[in-house]
Motif scaffolding. Structure first.
Motif, PDB file in Angstrom:
ATOM      1  N   PHE A  37      80.406  50.861  60.080  1.00  0.00           N
ATOM      2  CA  PHE A  37      80.934  49.725  59.329  1.00  0.00           C
ATOM      3  C   PHE A  37      81.516  48.741  60.333  1.00  0.00           C
ATOM      4  O   PHE A  37      81.751  49.092  61.492  1.00  0.00           O
ATOM      5  CB  PHE A  37      82.042  50.176  58.367  1.00  0.00           C
ATOM      6  CG  PHE A  37      81.559  50.900  57.136  1.00  0.00           C
ATOM      7  CD1 PHE A  37      81.093  52.197  57.215  1.00  0.00           C
ATOM      8  CD2 PHE A  37      81.593  50.275  55.896  1.00  0.00           C
ATOM      9  CE1 PHE A  37      80.662  52.866  56.084  1.00  0.00           C
ATOM     10  CE2 PHE A  37      81.168  50.935  54.757  1.00  0.00           C
ATOM     11  CZ  PHE A  37      80.698  52.242  54.856  1.00  0.00           C
ATOM     12  N   ARG A  38      81.754  47.533  59.895  1.00  0.00           N
ATOM     13  CA  ARG A  38      82.434  46.576  60.755  1.00  0.00           C
ATOM     14  C   ARG A  38      83.465  45.807  59.946  1.00  0.00           C
ATOM     15  O   ARG A  38      83.358  45.683  58.727  1.00  0.00           O
ATOM     16  CB  ARG A  38      81.430  45.617  61.415  1.00  0.00           C
ATOM     17  CG  ARG A  38      80.699  44.687  60.465  1.00  0.00           C
ATOM     18  CD  ARG A  38      79.621  43.934  61.232  1.00  0.00           C
ATOM     19  NE  ARG A  38      78.990  42.896  60.410  1.00  0.00           N
ATOM     20  CZ  ARG A  38      77.956  42.174  60.814  1.00  0.00           C
ATOM     21  NH1 ARG A  38      77.421  42.364  62.022  1.00  0.00           N
ATOM     22  NH2 ARG A  38      77.445  41.254  60.019  1.00  0.00           N
ATOM     23  N   GLN A  39      84.450  45.306  60.659  1.00  0.00           N
ATOM     24  CA  GLN A  39      85.541  44.607  59.985  1.00  0.00           C
ATOM     25  C   GLN A  39      86.029  43.440  60.811  1.00  0.00           C
ATOM     26  O   GLN A  39      86.277  43.561  62.027  1.00  0.00           O
ATOM     27  CB  GLN A  39      86.691  45.560  59.690  1.00  0.00           C
ATOM     28  CG  GLN A  39      87.761  44.977  58.783  1.00  0.00           C
ATOM     29  CD  GLN A  39      88.665  46.042  58.202  1.00  0.00           C
ATOM     30  OE1 GLN A  39      88.804  47.132  58.750  1.00  0.00           O
ATOM     31  NE2 GLN A  39      89.272  45.737  57.069  1.00  0.00           N
ATOM     32  N   LYS A  43      89.305  40.420  56.379  1.00  0.00           N
ATOM     33  CA  LYS A  43      88.176  40.652  55.471  1.00  0.00           C
ATOM     34  C   LYS A  43      87.988  42.141  55.234  1.00  0.00           C
ATOM     35  O   LYS A  43      88.475  42.981  55.998  1.00  0.00           O
ATOM     36  CB  LYS A  43      86.899  40.050  56.061  1.00  0.00           C
ATOM     37  CG  LYS A  43      86.919  38.541  56.157  1.00  0.00           C
ATOM     38  CD  LYS A  43      85.542  37.987  56.476  1.00  0.00           C
ATOM     39  CE  LYS A  43      85.531  36.482  56.461  1.00  0.00           C
ATOM     40  NZ  LYS A  43      84.173  35.926  56.708  1.00  0.00           N
ATOM     41  N   GLU A  44      87.256  42.455  54.183  1.00  0.00           N
ATOM     42  CA  GLU A  44      86.988  43.856  53.864  1.00  0.00           C
ATOM     43  C   GLU A  44      85.997  44.455  54.858  1.00  0.00           C
ATOM     44  O   GLU A  44      85.197  43.741  55.463  1.00  0.00           O
ATOM     45  CB  GLU A  44      86.417  43.964  52.446  1.00  0.00           C
ATOM     46  CG  GLU A  44      87.435  43.686  51.357  1.00  0.00           C
ATOM     47  CD  GLU A  44      86.907  44.043  49.975  1.00  0.00           C
ATOM     48  OE1 GLU A  44      87.646  43.835  48.997  1.00  0.00           O
ATOM     49  OE2 GLU A  44      85.772  44.535  49.882  1.00  0.00           O
ATOM     50  N   ARG A  45      86.087  45.760  54.993  1.00  0.00           N
ATOM     51  CA  ARG A  45      85.151  46.467  55.856  1.00  0.00           C
ATOM     52  C   ARG A  45      83.740  46.325  55.284  1.00  0.00           C
ATOM     53  O   ARG A  45      83.519  46.484  54.088  1.00  0.00           O
ATOM     54  CB  ARG A  45      85.573  47.931  55.945  1.00  0.00           C
ATOM     55  CG  ARG A  45      84.898  48.717  57.028  1.00  0.00           C
ATOM     56  CD  ARG A  45      85.575  50.053  57.218  1.00  0.00           C
ATOM     57  NE  ARG A  45      86.864  49.897  57.893  1.00  0.00           N
ATOM     58  CZ  ARG A  45      87.614  50.935  58.275  1.00  0.00           C
ATOM     59  NH1 ARG A  45      87.224  52.167  58.026  1.00  0.00           N
ATOM     60  NH2 ARG A  45      88.758  50.722  58.889  1.00  0.00           N
ATOM     61  N   GLU A  46      82.776  46.040  56.151  1.00  0.00           N
ATOM     62  CA  GLU A  46      81.399  45.768  55.745  1.00  0.00           C
ATOM     63  C   GLU A  46      80.474  46.881  56.222  1.00  0.00           C
ATOM     64  O   GLU A  46      80.509  47.262  57.413  1.00  0.00           O
ATOM     65  CB  GLU A  46      80.944  44.430  56.332  1.00  0.00           C
ATOM     66  CG  GLU A  46      79.518  44.049  56.042  1.00  0.00           C
ATOM     67  CD  GLU A  46      79.077  42.797  56.782  1.00  0.00           C
ATOM     68  OE1 GLU A  46      78.079  42.177  56.356  1.00  0.00           O
ATOM     69  OE2 GLU A  46      79.713  42.429  57.785  1.00  0.00           O
ATOM     70  N   ALA A  61      72.166  47.582  56.127  1.00  0.00           N
ATOM     71  CA  ALA A  61      72.470  46.359  55.405  1.00  0.00           C
ATOM     72  C   ALA A  61      71.381  45.335  55.727  1.00  0.00           C
ATOM     73  O   ALA A  61      70.821  45.337  56.823  1.00  0.00           O
ATOM     74  CB  ALA A  61      73.839  45.834  55.818  1.00  0.00           C
ATOM     75  N   SER A  63      71.306  42.240  56.501  1.00  0.00           N
ATOM     76  CA  SER A  63      71.464  41.322  57.634  1.00  0.00           C
ATOM     77  C   SER A  63      71.314  42.017  58.986  1.00  0.00           C
ATOM     78  O   SER A  63      71.175  41.355  60.008  1.00  0.00           O
ATOM     79  CB  SER A  63      72.824  40.633  57.559  1.00  0.00           C
ATOM     80  OG  SER A  63      73.869  41.579  57.630  1.00  0.00           O
ATOM     81  N   TYR A  94      83.858  47.460  65.155  1.00  0.00           N
ATOM     82  CA  TYR A  94      82.884  48.379  64.585  1.00  0.00           C
ATOM     83  C   TYR A  94      83.482  49.788  64.541  1.00  0.00           C
ATOM     84  O   TYR A  94      83.976  50.287  65.556  1.00  0.00           O
ATOM     85  CB  TYR A  94      81.601  48.368  65.403  1.00  0.00           C
ATOM     86  CG  TYR A  94      80.774  47.137  65.159  1.00  0.00           C
ATOM     87  CD1 TYR A  94      81.191  45.894  65.621  1.00  0.00           C
ATOM     88  CD2 TYR A  94      79.577  47.199  64.443  1.00  0.00           C
ATOM     89  CE1 TYR A  94      80.451  44.751  65.369  1.00  0.00           C
ATOM     90  CE2 TYR A  94      78.828  46.059  64.192  1.00  0.00           C
ATOM     91  CZ  TYR A  94      79.274  44.836  64.654  1.00  0.00           C
ATOM     92  OH  TYR A  94      78.538  43.705  64.410  1.00  0.00           O
TER      93      TYR A  94
END
Length: 119
Positions: A37-39, A43-46, A61, A63, A94
């Motif tokens: 995941f990344r943050q 912002k929320e963790r993506e 994901a 992208s 990350y």
């Protein structure tokens, strides 16, 4: 004591590559699925990508698909994220996470590694 330690982040120019590693200790990572995941601050963790216990199944994901590759080496208790064609919008911290269940919350998280992509 269970630990996940990420490394491999850094500063890279747009179009460049980085390879992140997540080393687990205190458990057998082969019994866990894993994800990156990344943050970005504020912002929320993506979600970035995940990989099954054996490594046979991966998911990305939209992208990141085609630019990032998640893999694992269970003998080394390590999960990797190869990132190519990096863009400034990939700049984030990350994190890797692992879980025993197929769905739901992750059991363990690492502290993260900073990736900064300059234009």
């Amino acid at each position: 004591q269970v630990q996940l330690v990420e490394s491999g982040g850094g500063l890279v120019q747009a179009g460049g590559s980085l390879r992140l590693s997540c080393v687990a200790s205190g458990l057998d990572i082969s019994t866990y699925s894993a994800a990156w995941f990344r943050q970005i601050p504020g912002k929320e963790r993506e979600f970035v990508a995940d990989i099954s216990r054996s490594g046979a199944s991966t998911y990305y994901a939209d992208s990141m698909r085609g630019r990032f590759t998640i893999s694992r080496d269970n003998a080394k208790n390590t999960v990797f994220l190869q990132m190519n064609s990096l863009k400034p919008e990939d700049t984030a911290v990350y994190h890797c996470g692992i879980r025993r269940r197929l769905v739901g919350n992750y059991d363990y998280w690492g502290q993260g590694t900073q990736v900064t992509v300059s234009a």
